[in-house]
Design a protein around this motif. Structure first.
Motif: not given
Length: 589
Positions: A158, A479-480, A515, A561-562
């Motif tokens: 992130r 938020d990826l 991503r 997930t992010s």
């Protein structure tokens, strides 16, 4: 006693007594004053330091930050700018830039893949050659010092500087970082190992302002810090003989690195026996507590030798002099810093005027473009392939998505400007992906369509998804997802259109980090990670059409997930349930 003997005795006694009298030595005109030493410890931005001011103050260094360029952004324009400072300097200045993936400030330079893509190659010899190429392009513009490579060992993707890291694995970072240092310093350019220490190990949510993780706090025990984040510096110093180290904006357990006496003085300078200069990051000391006076005392006493003060250099100069005269910074500390700066200048040949002269023909040479093309081809990672790749050269292709024909998006941040370019108007030297596809298609009687209305004439759809350019904390992302932070707003429409075509779909992801692909990947026949690949898109088509095989492997873990706080392969409490593609994953034909 005769008069003659008496006179001799008086003369001898006088000589003896005279030899016992302490006399003040004559001043050494060549010995620098405290004012001159302090001035050598300051680095100003070229836009804030005139030639006349340099004649007066005699600062030790000048830099061009991201996007800071001469009025004529040409190799000769750079040479003339730097020469003007040298003409004004008694001790030659050392001029520095952030050439983090090529001489990216200079218009027309070869733009190599960012470090994350180079990490996927796992090819130290290639990285050494890139270091040499970057060094030659810097020499062609008269620059002496490169603020690269970044030795961050990224643990949470992130982070907005993920693409500046070679890998989440310290061994890979060490090998590739040292190779780059050896390559670039062999040309006569000084390299910088940065950002010391643990810039890649900060905790999400510990930064300030709009940043989320960049410049945050690394909350790690010393054993972990040494095993992961200090590790690449061992080789950079012992095998790379790196000439400078840049301190990180970030903190370790709440203490800002720019005030960390233990990690700078005790570990870096004493334990690791680092002999070069320690430079601060851009105005970073101003994040320390207290007044400018207190900030300078803290940073210089902690071991910072050269202060990157682009705008406030004049106040820094007068304030540091005051701190020395008050005894809050010992003159011995000033002497140490001054000697380290002079050591680097001597190693570069600035003092004796033997700094290498560059060649104009090296700037964006055919050889360098071919090397960048090779780096692109070796950096690609094949993540999924349902027998749609390699593409037949006779295939008609619908090429869509925001990254299909845009060298700015392909290159990311630190390209021409600090935050990068949204288009390729300032990258005339670049080959876009569309141009690379068309080059192959035109030679094989095929057509590259870009109008979605012509989808029925295509054999396959190639979708190029992309991030928008960013640098540093501007790229921090909670938020990826494919439509999340820093992703191009046109990605969603391209994904949706491709899903409805009933054609084979190949997705290329032009991004500085993995991503979250979610369920969308189920609709794709192939997925290729192209990273931020730079100016030579033919390296992509070389592999997609099968002239070369995929050899790239993921240098970081690809999450589901992010929440990437503990997905790294180095995490002690690793969440394997959140791993989609593991570190080292990569398919081939």
């Amino acid at each position: 006693m005769t008069i003659h003997k008496l006179l001799v005795l008086i003369l001898v006694v006088g000589l003896v007594l005279g030899g016992c009298v302490k006399t003040d030595p004559k001043p050494d005109d060549n010995k620098p004053t405290i004012e001159e030493k302090v001035a050598q410890m300051i680095q100003a931005e070229r836009y804030s330091l005139s030639k006349s001011e340099q004649e007066t103050y005699q600062l030790g260094s000048v830099l061009s930050g991201g996007g800071s360029v001469p009025s004529s952004n040409t190799p000769q324009g750079w040479i003339d700018l730097i020469a003007s400072y040298q003409e004004a300097s008694t001790i030659p200045v050392v001029y520095g830039v952030d050439a983090v993936h090529g001489h990216n400030n200079a218009q027309g330079a070869t733009i190599f893949p960012h470090n994350i893509g180079l990490g996927a190659t796992n090819d130290p010899e290639l990285i050494k050659k890139i270091g040499i190429a970057v060094g030659k392009e810097l020499l062609a513009t008269g620059v002496h010092w490169n603020f690269a490579p970044c030795l961050a060992v990224v643990q949470d993707i992130r982070w907005g500087r993920t693409y500046e890291s070679y890998s989440e694995n310290p061994q890979l970072v060490s090998e590739l970082g040292t190779a780059f240092i050896q390559g670039i310093q062999s040309t006569g350019i000084a390299a910088t190992a940065k950002h010391y220490l643990a810039d890649g190990g900060t905790v999400f949510g510990t930064s300030s302002g709009s940043y989320k993780i960049d410049q945050g706090d690394a909350q790690l025990d010393e054993a972990t810090l040494r095993a992961i984040h200090l590790y690449p510096y061992l080789s950079a110093i012992a095998q790379g003989n790196v000439l400078s180290v840049m301190i990180s904006f970030s903190s370790i357990d709440g203490l800002k690195m720019h005030a960390n006496d233990y990690w700078i003085n005790d570990v870096l300078k004493d334990e690791l026996n680092f002999k070069g200069l320690v430079v601060s990051d851009w105005e970073a000391i101003h994040q320390l507590e207290g007044s400018l006076y207190m900030q300078l005392v803290s940073a210089v006493n902690a071991g910072v030798d050269l202060l990157m003060e682009p705008n406030n250099w004049n106040n820094v100069y007068t304030t540091m002099l005051r701190a020395v005269k008050n005894g809050d910074i010992a003159e011995e500390r000033i002497d140490d810093a001054f000697s380290r700066i002079q050591y680097v200048k001597e190693q570069l040949g600035l003092i004796d005027a033997t700094f290498p002269q560059g060649k104009a023909s090296d700037f964006n040479s055919e050889e360098h473009r071919a090397l960048a093309r090779e780096a692109v081809s070796k950096s690609l990672v094949l993540l999924k392939n349902n027998n749609v790749l390699p593409l037949a050269k006779s295939s008609n292709i619908l090429l869509i998505g925001p990254g299909a024909d845009n060298a700015g998006l392909a290159s990311g941040g630190w390209t021409v400007s600090w935050q990068g370019e949204m288009n390729d108007s300032k990258l005339p030297q670049a080959t876009t992906l569309k141009e690379a596809f068309e080059s192959v298609a035109n030679e094989n009687g095929a057509t590259i369509f870009t109008d979605v209305a012509q989808v029925d004439q295509a054999d396959v759809v190639v979708v190029v998804l992309s991030e928008t350019p960013y640098a540093e904390g501007v790229g921090d992302a909670s938020d990826l997802g494919l439509s999340g932070n820093t992703m191009h707003p046109d990605n969603a429409a391209a994904i949706e259109f491709a899903r409805t075509t009933k054609k084979p779909v190949v997705v290329l992801l032009n991004s500085g980090r993995p991503r979250v692909v979610g369920d969308e990947i189920d609709d794709w026949d192939a997925l290729v990670m192209t990273w931020l690949y730079g100016s030579e898109a033919q390296g992509i088509t070389d592999v997609l059409y099968g002239d070369l095989d995929f050899t790239g492997k993921l240098p970081v873990t690809w999450p589901k997930t992010s929440d990437t706080s503990n997905t790294s392969s180095m995490a002690g409490d690793r969440d394997l349930d959140n791993v989609l593609f593991d570190f080292g994953y990569g398919l081939h034909y």
